[in-house]
Motif scaffolding. Structure first.
Motif, PDB file in Angstrom:
ATOM      1  N   PHE A 226       0.841  -1.205   0.000  1.00  0.00           N
ATOM      2  CA  PHE A 226       0.000   0.000   0.000  1.00  0.00           C
ATOM      3  C   PHE A 226       0.875   1.254   0.000  1.00  0.00           C
ATOM      4  O   PHE A 226       0.604   2.210  -0.740  1.00  0.00           O
ATOM      5  N   LEU A 230       1.290   4.318  -2.860  1.00  0.00           N
ATOM      6  CA  LEU A 230       1.212   5.734  -2.503  1.00  0.00           C
ATOM      7  C   LEU A 230       2.459   6.487  -2.966  1.00  0.00           C
ATOM      8  O   LEU A 230       2.372   7.598  -3.492  1.00  0.00           O
ATOM      9  N   THR A 398      -3.855  11.143  -2.760  1.00  0.00           N
ATOM     10  CA  THR A 398      -2.811  10.883  -1.758  1.00  0.00           C
ATOM     11  C   THR A 398      -3.245  11.314  -0.367  1.00  0.00           C
ATOM     12  O   THR A 398      -2.835  10.708   0.622  1.00  0.00           O
ATOM     13  N   TYR A 400      -6.248  11.004   0.806  1.00  0.00           N
ATOM     14  CA  TYR A 400      -7.074   9.882   1.262  1.00  0.00           C
ATOM     15  C   TYR A 400      -6.205   8.701   1.674  1.00  0.00           C
ATOM     16  O   TYR A 400      -6.401   8.099   2.743  1.00  0.00           O
ATOM     17  N   MET A 401      -5.211   8.357   0.844  1.00  0.00           N
ATOM     18  CA  MET A 401      -4.367   7.201   1.131  1.00  0.00           C
ATOM     19  C   MET A 401      -3.457   7.443   2.333  1.00  0.00           C
ATOM     20  O   MET A 401      -3.205   6.527   3.126  1.00  0.00           O
TER      21      MET A 401
END
Length: 427
Positions: A226, A230, A398, A400-401
Motif C-alpha cells: 500500500f 502511494l 494521496t 485519502y491514502m
C-alpha cells in the motif's frame, strides 16, 4: 559517540550535539548526490557541442542514471538489511565517487553513458540507505525535523552547487563540475567513515536467510505494498510538471531564459528556509495535518501556475515560492510518516524498493505528461493546464491514502512508548 539511548530515546525539542553531527553528515552526503544528479541537464549546452552528441543521445545520458538507479534499488533490496548500514553506505558512496570520476574523464558519448549508468547503480541506492539510517537513529517524534534538514540539500544544490558548477564549466570545461563533486564527496566520505557509528541492531532481527526471499517478503507485505502504491502516485504527480517547467516558463510566461538561474536561486533560498520550518511544524502538530495543509496549497498553486499567461518575473517568483511551500509541506511529513511503516528487520529493503519506485513512477509521469502536452508553432506548451488538473486529482487521492498510513503509524507508536529497536552504535 554517545550511547544508543541518546539517539533513539531522546524526545526533547532540540537535538544533541552528536545528533547534529549525524544530521550534518547525512545532509552533506545528500547534497553531493543531488548535485551530481542535477548538474548534467544545465551542462547540456556546453557538453553537446563539445562531445558532438545529438539531443537524443544527451537524453540517453540523462535518463541512464535514473534507469540504472531504479534497477539498482530492486537488485539491492534483498541485501539492504544484511549488513552494517554504515559499511553499506560507504560501499555505495565509494562506487558513486568512482562513477562521478569516470564522468569527468569520459572522452566520448559511449564512455559518458557508461559512466552515468555506473554512477546511477551506486548513487541511486544511497538515498534509501540514508533514510534507513535516519529511521534507525531518530524516533518518529523527531523525524519531521530531520527530514526537513535533509531536504535542504536539494535547495542548497540549486543555490550554491549549480551556479558554482556552471561557473567552473564556463572557465575549465564541462569536466570540472564533476571533478569538484569528486573532491567534495571524497572529503565527506572520510568524515563519515570517522564519525558515523556502526548501525547493526537490525542484523539480529533477520529471519530470511536468502536475499531474494527477503525482497519478496518485503514486496508481499500488504501494508508495504500500500505504501509503495502511494509512493508511486506521489512521484508521478510531481514529475508530470517538472520536465516542462523551463519551456513553459520561457515560451508561455514570457520569462527571459537568462533569468532562469535567478528564478531557481530564489526558489532554492525559499526552500532552504521552508524545509526545516516545515519539519518542526510537522513534529509539533502532526505529519498528517501538515500533509493536508501542503496538499491544499499545492493543489491551489498548481492550478494557478499551469493557467498563467504572460507574467512578470517577480510574480512568478512569488507563485513558485508558494508552490514549493506546498510541495515541501507534503514531501517532508510524507517521508517522515513512511519511515514509520517498515519493521526494523526490513527497513533497508523497504527503503530501497521505495526509492526505485520513485524513479520508475517519476519516469512514467514524465511519459504521461509528454502524451498530453504539445508544442505549438510559436513554441508555446499547449494543454499544460490539463497536466495541472491531473496532478490535483493525484493530490486528493494521496490525502485519502495517507490517512491510512498515518493511522497505522500512530497505532504502532501508541503500542510502545519507545521505538522497537535500539540500534548498536558501536565504533
Amino acid at each position: 559517540m554517545s550511547s544508543p539511548n541518546d539517539f533513539i530515546q531522546q524526545e526533547k525539542a532540540t537535538f544533541s550535539r552528536d545528533q547534529w553531527i549525524i544530521i550534518a553528515l547525512l545532509a552533506f552526503l545528500q547534497f553531493t548526490i543531488i548535485l551530481d544528479f542535477m548538474i548534467l541537464s544545465p551542462l547540456g549546452a556546453i557538453l553537446m557541442p563539445s562531445m558532438q552528441i545529438s539531443p537524443s543521445q544527451f537524453g540517453m545520458v540523462v535518463s541512464g542514471y535514473a534507469v540504472s538507479a531504479a534497477i539498482s534499488g530492486f537488485l539491492t533490496a534483498g541485501f539492504a538489511d544484511k549488513f552494517d548500514r554504515k559499511k553499506l553506505l560507504m560501499f555505495f558512496y565509494c562506487g558513486f565517487i568512482l562513477g562521478t570520476l569516470f564522468c569527468a574523464l569520459a572522452p566520448n558519448f559511449h564512455m559518458l553513458l557508461a559512466a552515468r549508468i555506473v554512477t546511477g547503480l551506486f548513487g541511486g541506492v544511497i538515498g534509501s540507505i540514508v533514510f534507513a539510517i535516519m529511521t534507525d537513529l531518530f524516533p518518529l517524534q523527531q523525524r519531521g525535523r530531520v527530514m526537513g534538514i535533509l531536504q535542504t540539500a536539494f535547495a542548497a544544490s540549486q543555490v550554491m552547487g549549480l551556479p558554482l558548477g556552471l561557473w567552473l564549466s564556463s572557465k575549465w570545461g564541462w569536466h570540472s563540475p564533476f571533478l569538484m563533486i569528486v573532491f567534495v564527496s571524497t572529503l565527506v566520505g572520510f568524515v563519515i567513515w570517522a564519525k558515523l557509528p556502526s548501525i547493526t541492531a537490525h542484523l539480529a532481527l533477520q529471519t530470511d536467510k536468502k536475499a531474494l526471499t527477503h525482497m519478496i517478503h518485503t514486496v508481499a507485505t500488504p501494508k508495504y505494498a500500500f505504501a509503495f502504491v502511494l509512493t508511486g502516485i506521489l512521484s508521478m504527480g510531481g514529475y508530470m510538471i517538472m520536465p516542462f517547467a523551463s519551456a513553459y516558463t520561457v515560451h508561455n510566461l514570457g520569462i527571459d531564459i537568462d533569468n532562469l538561474p535567478l528564478l531557481y536561486m530564489v526558489t532554492g533560498c525559499v526552500s532552504i528556509f521552508v524545509g526545516p520550518l516545515v519539519g518542526r511544524i510537522s513534529d509539533a502538530i502532526g505529519g498528517y495535518t501538515t500533509f493536508i495543509f501542503g496538499s491544499i496549497v499545492t493543489a491551489i498553486m498548481t492550478v494557478i501556475y499551469t493557467n498563467l499567461g504572460s507574467t512578470s518575473l517577480g510574480m512568478l517568483m512569488f507563485v513558485n515560492s508558494l508552490m514549493f511551500v506546498g510541495i515541501f509541506s507534503r514531501m517532508i511529513p510524507s517521508q517522515a510518516l513512511m519511515s514509520g511503516i517498515p519493521a526494523p528487520a526490513s527497513r533497508g529493503a523497504f527503503m530501497s524498493i521505495n526509492a526505485s519506485l520513485q524513479q520508475l513512477a517519476g519516469g512514467l509521469g514524465s511519459i504521461v505528461a509528454g502524451m498530453i502536452v504539445s508544442e505549438g508553432a510559436d513554441g508555446k506548451i499547449q494543454h499544460f493546464e490539463y497536466v495541472g488538473y491531473i496532478m490535483v486529482g493525484f493530490t486528493a487521492l494521496t490525502v485519502y491514502m495517507m490517512y491510512f498510513i498515518n493511522r497505522d503509524v500512530m497505532a504502532s507508536r501508541n503500542k510502545s512508548a519507545s521505538p522497537a529497536v535500539e540500534p548498536s552504535l558501536g565504533h
